[in-house]
Enzyme design. Structure first.
Site, PDB file in Angstrom:
ATOM      1  N   HIS A 124       0.822  -1.233   0.000  1.00  0.00           N
ATOM      2  CA  HIS A 124       0.000   0.000   0.000  1.00  0.00           C
ATOM      3  C   HIS A 124       0.850   1.274   0.000  1.00  0.00           C
ATOM      4  CE1 HIS A 124      -3.624  -2.300   0.468  1.00  0.00           C
ATOM      5  NE2 HIS A 124      -3.291  -2.757   1.667  1.00  0.00           N
ATOM      6  N   ASP A 160      -2.649 -10.742  -2.300  1.00  0.00           N
ATOM      7  CA  ASP A 160      -3.171 -10.229  -1.024  1.00  0.00           C
ATOM      8  C   ASP A 160      -4.646  -9.858  -1.234  1.00  0.00           C
ATOM      9  OD1 ASP A 160      -1.893  -8.805   1.704  1.00  0.00           O
ATOM     10  OD2 ASP A 160      -3.713  -7.808   0.962  1.00  0.00           O
ATOM     11  N   HIS A 162      -6.219  -7.379  -0.307  1.00  0.00           N
ATOM     12  CA  HIS A 162      -6.360  -5.949  -0.580  1.00  0.00           C
ATOM     13  C   HIS A 162      -5.623  -5.580  -1.870  1.00  0.00           C
ATOM     14  CE1 HIS A 162      -6.546  -6.408   3.888  1.00  0.00           C
ATOM     15  NE2 HIS A 162      -7.617  -5.644   3.721  1.00  0.00           N
ATOM     16  N   ASP A 247      -4.305 -12.957   3.473  1.00  0.00           N
ATOM     17  CA  ASP A 247      -5.528 -12.508   4.137  1.00  0.00           C
ATOM     18  C   ASP A 247      -6.788 -12.780   3.326  1.00  0.00           C
ATOM     19  OD1 ASP A 247      -4.487 -10.659   2.383  1.00  0.00           O
ATOM     20  OD2 ASP A 247      -4.434  -8.992   3.800  1.00  0.00           O
TER      21      ASP A 247
HETATM   22 ZN   LIG Z   1      -3.899  -7.302   2.826  1.00  0.00          ZN
END
Ligand SMILES: [Zn+2]
Length: 339
Positions: A124, A160, A162, A247
């Site tokens: 991120h 991931d 996200h 995740d």
């Molecule tokens: Zn993540």
């Protein structure tokens, strides 16, 4: 096959001041996984060092690197999710340097498979700053380093749960780094729609596979079979880097997906089978249930080291997820030939 392993005690010094999912215990789980898979002579430990300012400048703006430097030695909140402890900047610089040294080992052909057990995670963190538990973008810095060594095409696959917005931003106009991300959508951080395909010369070199919550192993297996694998094969990268977050596992407290460890074995195997000659390095991103993280990383590393068809049969995607996959394939079709 030998496995290069990047790890460093400094990564444990990035400690939350309050209960937080991104905590040192995660790395203990990841270490157990690496120890289970890479034993004795098959393990090559890679020495870690701090990334230099010049190396960081390949991805991050000078202003942010200065700000980061000023935050060293004290507690700091970059945003409501993103803490820094007094030794976090040192950990982040060493994590980035570890990712870079993994690239040196892979491009130098000391081995063709590697894993970096990194904290803080990176995907991120964008050119301009920290975000979402991430301080420096380890995978982007690793890809930029590979480019500096003369690797013409670098593939980054991010599974991931996200979206890897920071990595996408770093290479959005750059055809020499192909970024493919599978992620829950809509979800944090809000980016990663199929319409985000890159800009200028980089058009077609960002591919997003946004998936509705509840995707299971069959959805991810199909995404690799029908999109990620074929595109990876035709791109023919000189190096593959995986933003390996776990995740999307069904036990994860943050994600809303339904994966089991078998999906991670399949994804890693598919990459190895699609690209038999490319070195592949996995860099740890998220994954917040300790048991799921350990089991998933074991499966991913086993798939990476021995990319055979494990015979696992996954269910066909349900109609909603099949439609998600078709939308992602449609977005890729102007740029890539798909089966
Ligand atoms: Zn993540």
């Amino acid at each position: 096959m030998d496995l290069a392993v990047v790890d460093d005690p400094s990564f444990d010094e990035h400690r939350p001041p309050f209960p937080h999912p991104e905590r040192p215990e995660r790395l203990a789980a990841a270490r157990r996984a690496a120890d289970r898979v890479a034993k004795g002579d098959g393990r090559i430990d890679i020495a870690v060092r701090s990334a230099s300012d010049d190396e960081l400048a390949r991805v991050h703006h000078a202003k942010y690197v200065e700000e980061l430097g000023r935050s060293a030695g004290r507690w700091h909140d970059w945003d409501e999710d993103t803490y820094a402890a007094p030794r976090s900047v040192d950990a982040a610089r060493r994590a980035a340097g570890g990712a870079i040294e993994l690239v040196n080992a892979l491009v130098g052909r000391r081995t063709s498979r590697g894993v970096a057990l990194l904290r803080p995670p990176g995907h991120h963190a964008g050119p301009a700053g920290a975000m979402g538990f991430c301080l420096l973008n380890n995978v982007a810095l690793a890809a930029a380093h590979a480019r500096s060594l003369g690797v013409d095409r670098v593939l980054i696959v991010d599974f991931d749960v996200h979206h890897g917005n920071g990595t996408q931003d770093a290479f959005y106009s750059d055809p020499s780094v192909l970024f493919m991300s599978l992620h829950q959508f809509p979800f944090y951080p809000g980016t990663g729609s199929t319409g985000e395909v890159g800009a200028a010369d980089g058009r077609g070199f960002t591919l997003n596979v946004p998936l509705s919550a509840g995707a299971d192993d069959g959805v991810y297996a199909a995404a690799f079979e029908r999109l990620v694998g074929p595109v990876a094969e035709s791109y023919a990268p000189g190096l593959v880097l995986v933003s390996a977050g776990f995740d999307a596992h069904r036990s994860d407290p943050l994600g809303g997906m339904k994966l089991t460890a078998a999906a991670y074995r399949r994804m890693a195997s598919e990459l190895g089978r699609a690209l038999p000659d490319a070195p592949i390095g996995m860099l740890l991103e998220g994954g917040y249930d300790l048991e799921a993280l350990e089991a998933s990383l074991v499966a991913a590393l086993e798939g990476l080291l021995d990319p055979v068809d494990d015979g696992a049969c996954f269910a066909e995607p349900d109609p909603a997820h099949a439609a998600d996959l078709e939308r992602a394939r449609d977005a890729a079709r102007p740029f890539w030939r798909l089966p």
